[in-house]
Write a protein that holds these residues in place. Structure first.
Motif, PDB file in Angstrom:
ATOM      1  N   TYR A 114      -1.540  -2.051  -1.652  1.00  0.00           N
ATOM      2  CA  TYR A 114      -2.061  -1.023  -0.902  1.00  0.00           C
ATOM      3  C   TYR A 114      -2.582   0.263  -1.324  1.00  0.00           C
ATOM      4  O   TYR A 114      -1.848   0.980  -2.026  1.00  0.00           O
ATOM      5  N   LYS A 145       2.212  -3.344  -0.824  1.00  0.00           N
ATOM      6  CA  LYS A 145       2.703  -1.710  -0.771  1.00  0.00           C
ATOM      7  C   LYS A 145       3.503  -1.710  -2.193  1.00  0.00           C
ATOM      8  O   LYS A 145       4.195  -2.585  -2.572  1.00  0.00           O
ATOM      9  N   GLN A 151       5.662   3.311  -1.493  1.00  0.00           N
ATOM     10  CA  GLN A 151       5.189   2.986  -0.066  1.00  0.00           C
ATOM     11  C   GLN A 151       6.399   2.353   0.696  1.00  0.00           C
ATOM     12  O   GLN A 151       6.106   2.443   2.079  1.00  0.00           O
TER      13      GLN A 151
END
Length: 759
Positions: A615, A669, A673
């Motif tokens: 991400y 992610k 995150q």
């Protein structure tokens, strides 16, 4: 008075402006008298104008030597401009501004760039002023004067006072009030120098005044949008900034208002979006809201059949609220009701529509009224019909009981703007909902829980998942147990097989699983993607065997797949829910298939290749706000992308009650995150306007837990998983997806006791 709408300083619209680093000499609000068309009373007399000028130069030498000839002498400029303006006649403000810029740039005063603002303070009877702003630069080699790249000429009208109906309060719907509008009109780049009829301020004012005075908007947002549309669509303005202020909006504030900037292209795209909200058939001109309720047999089947019958009658069902479960009212010794509201479009008049709904109740769904306010297979009540107030011996609109019933008001707000007013009380429906008591002598509780129907509509009673979406405190957290029928899953590959599936499912249910999630391929990073055929071979026999077991016939089964064919076959075999880690992105037929099947789907946030991506924020997603943190930026983008996931699903035909959301911990992610996602669930839901959806969190044994706890073996990450489950529940998760059912069930019970006071 000079317009406040245009900034009172030179602004560069582009970073490539070659004169950006130059110093500025300015002369402000020079009041002059000249002949410029006719005045506000249409008289051909001399009129006042205010001129402001900003000239770019370098004052370095003058600043060092304290020697004026090395700078621009604003006294000389003032004399030149005064003589020019007061000894000539002009046709428009544009002509004055252009003449001034030519005089300044060719007079040898030292300016090669000038911004000129000319305001006519008494040009209009209803506005403070009309203003033109231009920017011109001189090419030192050719002597040509031109508009710099990425700059446009701007016309503004400030302080336009209009009296109109605006607001949502009862008095505001009756009495007109003052509203002040400022307009900035941007001419197209490279447009011809001089007057343009589309920007004729007198014509603009006449059109805007006529439009606003005839309007009855409830919100300033709608008013400014409509004015921008009139300017761009009707008058041909390229781009406009519209500011509307309500001086009497707040007692202790000078004004409150809204400002927007819209171009022709933006308004066209927004119009297309608004068209999605309109009926497909233009002849269905009446917008109607119909409340439904059922507590006999399978309520979900009854509701589904009622919707089908409405559509057969030529009524377009545009939207369906979430489903809610409510305590019975008046006759309290009966089953709880499943309630909701439909937004429909019809050509039928109220009584003809009533005939249709009553025929569906009595003839199509065989409703038998044995007890007044008692059990019923289906109840269809016309709540609102356009904004009409209608009274007839058979029908009252708005429905007389709407403001007393949370089971009507809450779902109504799902499909109706929250500021919509009751046509009689002139209060918003949201305000009415807030005024309801928690309990009364006719209803044990007005609190509602949201329900997600699962399984076949043909079942006798209808199964569902029940969630407290309002407070996320009054329902136990649901546990989804993971059953991976795969040889290569990251933590339990090979543990579950067709042969042991039934016994393992019984164990999971005994240990506390509410849902069993069956998967046929691994979604761990780097895993190979198996074919549709292979996945079908793995999961369909498992679903069939579990469903054929009498002991497990009512357990809720979820199928973890991103293939629409697998989803459809699994539902036919007895699965209840689809869990797609790509949110319908991998297989374009997934969302339409689920819409057709009418079953719930868990939409998981990820990006592109769900198994391999990381991400990262694209350049256009990054905020330019200096005070926003990386975490805040990530959360805002995640909320927006989840909102887009829901929109895509709804546009594909899914109803609200079919959608469960998963923010995708562990998918595309990085470590921090994943932690941000866990700790900011409530913020994500709020920012994305997603509070009305059930929320699933899946953290079990994932890599970020192993990294933090130094546990390389996935099966050893139980304690870390338990901590993330506790965090998820504290942040309002409704379902948690886990491998270790028995141990995490204890974690859930303890977390529910702490955060929900459920014990």
């Amino acid at each position: 008075m000079v317009s406040e709408a245009i900034p009172d300083r030179p602004l560069s619209n582009t970073a490539s402006d070659s004169t950006r680093s130059k110093d500025v000499v300015f002369l402000k609000d020079l009041l002059l008298k000249t002949f410029i068309g006719v005045d506000a009373w249409q008289r051909n007399e001399a009129q006042p104008v205010e001129v402001s000028m900003w000239m770019k130069t370098s004052i370095a030498k003058s600043g060092a030597l304290d020697h004026l000839p090395d700078s621009i002498n604003y006294a000389t400029v003032c004399e030149e401009v005064t003589k020019l303006v007061e000894t000539n006649k002009f046709n428009s403000l544009e002509h004055i501004a252009d003449a001034i810029s030519t005089r300044i740039l060719t007079s040898g005063c030292g300016a090669a760039w000038a911004m000129i603002k000319v305001s006519k303070p008494r040009a209009l009877l209803r506005a403070q002023s009309a203003t033109i702003q231009i920017i011109r630069e001189l090419d030192p080699y050719t002597g040509k004067i031109s508009t710099p790249a990425n700059h446009t000429d701007v016309v503004s009208i400030s302080g336009l006072n209009i009296v109109t109906i605006i607001g949502i309060n009862a008095g505001e719907r009756i009495h007109r009030q003052n509203i002040t509008i400022d307009l900035i009109l941007y001419k197209p780049q490279n447009s011809p120098v001089g007057f343009d009829k589309a920007y004729n301020f007198r014509n603009v004012v006449d059109v805007v005044v006529d439009h606003v005075e005839a309007s009855e908007y409830k919100t300033v947002e709608a008013l400014v949008t409509s004015v921008a549309d009139v300017l761009c669509s009707k008058l041909g303005v390229e781009k406009a900034t519209v500011t509307a202020k309500k001086p009497s909006a707040l007692t202790f504030a000078k004004a409150a208002g809204v400002e927007i900037t819209r171009s022709k292209d933006q308004l066209k795209s927004e119009y297309v979006l608004s068209n999605e909200d309109k009926p497909k058939d233009a002849s269905l001109k009446h917008e109607v809201y119909i409340a439904f309720g059922s507590n006999v047999g399978n309520p979900f089947y009854n509701i589904s059949e009622a919707i089908k019958e409405l559509e057969k009658a030529g009524i377009e069902v545009k939207d369906v609220s979430h489903y809610y479960i409510s305590e019975p009212m008046f006759v309290q010794d009966q089953q709880r009701f499943i309630n909701g509201v439909l937004r429909v479009f019809t050509s039928l008049e109220p009584i003809a529509l009533l005939d249709v709904t009553q025929n569906i109740e009595s003839e199509k769904l065989k409703r038998v009224k044995e007890v007044e306010k008692g059990p019923r297979s289906i109840d269809l009540d016309i709540i609102l019909y356009d904004d009409r107030v209608f009274k007839h011996p058979r029908l009252t609109i708005p429905h007389a009981g709407v403001i007393d019933r949370s089971f009507v008001l809450k779902p109504l707000l799902d499909v109706l703007p929250s500021d919509r007013l009751h046509p009689v009380t002139m209060k918003s429906f949201k305000e009415h909902l807030g005024l309801l008591p928690k309990s009364s002598n006719v209803q044990k509780s007005s609190d509602l829980n949201e329900v997600v129907p699962v399984g076949s509509l043909e079942s006798e009673t209808g199964r569902f998942l029940e969630f407290d979406i309002e407070q996320r405190k009054n329902r136990p957290t649901q546990l989804m147990g993971i059953m991976n029928i795969t040889p290569d899953s990251f933590s339990d590959g090979g543990k579950f097989t067709v042969e042991n599936a039934v016994e393992e499912a019984k164990r999971m249910v005994a240990e506390g699983a509410d849902i069993i999630d069956i998967g046929g391929q691994s979604t761990r990073p780097g895993a190979d993607t198996v074919s549709v055929e292979e996945e079908l071979k793995r999961v369909i026999p498992v679903v069939e065997k579990i469903r054929s077991c009498e002991e497990l016939k009512n357990v809720i089964l979820s199928i973890d797949s991103f293939y629409s064919q697998v989803a459809e076959e699994a539902i036919k075999a007895g699965a209840d829910i689809i869990n797609d880690v790509t949110a319908g992105c991998y297989d374009a037929q997934m969302l339409p298939t689920v819409a057709k099947l009418g079953v719930p789907i868990i939409l998981n946030h990820s990006r592109e290749d769900v198994k391999n991506n990381t991400y990262t924020l694209a350049a256009n997603e990054k905020s330019t706000h200096v005070n926003i943190t990386e975490e805040e930026e990530f959360v805002a983008v995640l909320a927006r992308e989840m909102q887009e996931i829901v929109k895509k699903a709804r546009d594909s035909g899914l109803r609200s009650h079919q959608i469960i959301l998963d923010p995708g911990v562990g998918f595309a992610k990085n470590l921090k995150q994943n932690l941000w996602t866990l700790k900011n669930q409530e913020v994500i839901r709020t920012k994305g306007n997603l509070n009305n959806y059930a929320w699933l969190i899946g953290t079990s044994r994932k890599k970020f837990i192993g990294t933090i706890t130094d546990q390389e073996v996935a099966a050893d990450r139980l304690l870390g998983t338990a901590a993330t489950v506790t965090a998820a529940i504290q942040q309002g998760a409704d379902i948690v997806r886990v491998h270790d059912v028995k141990d995490i069930k204890q974690t859930i019970k303890m977390s529910d006791a702490i955060y929900k006071q459920l014990y």
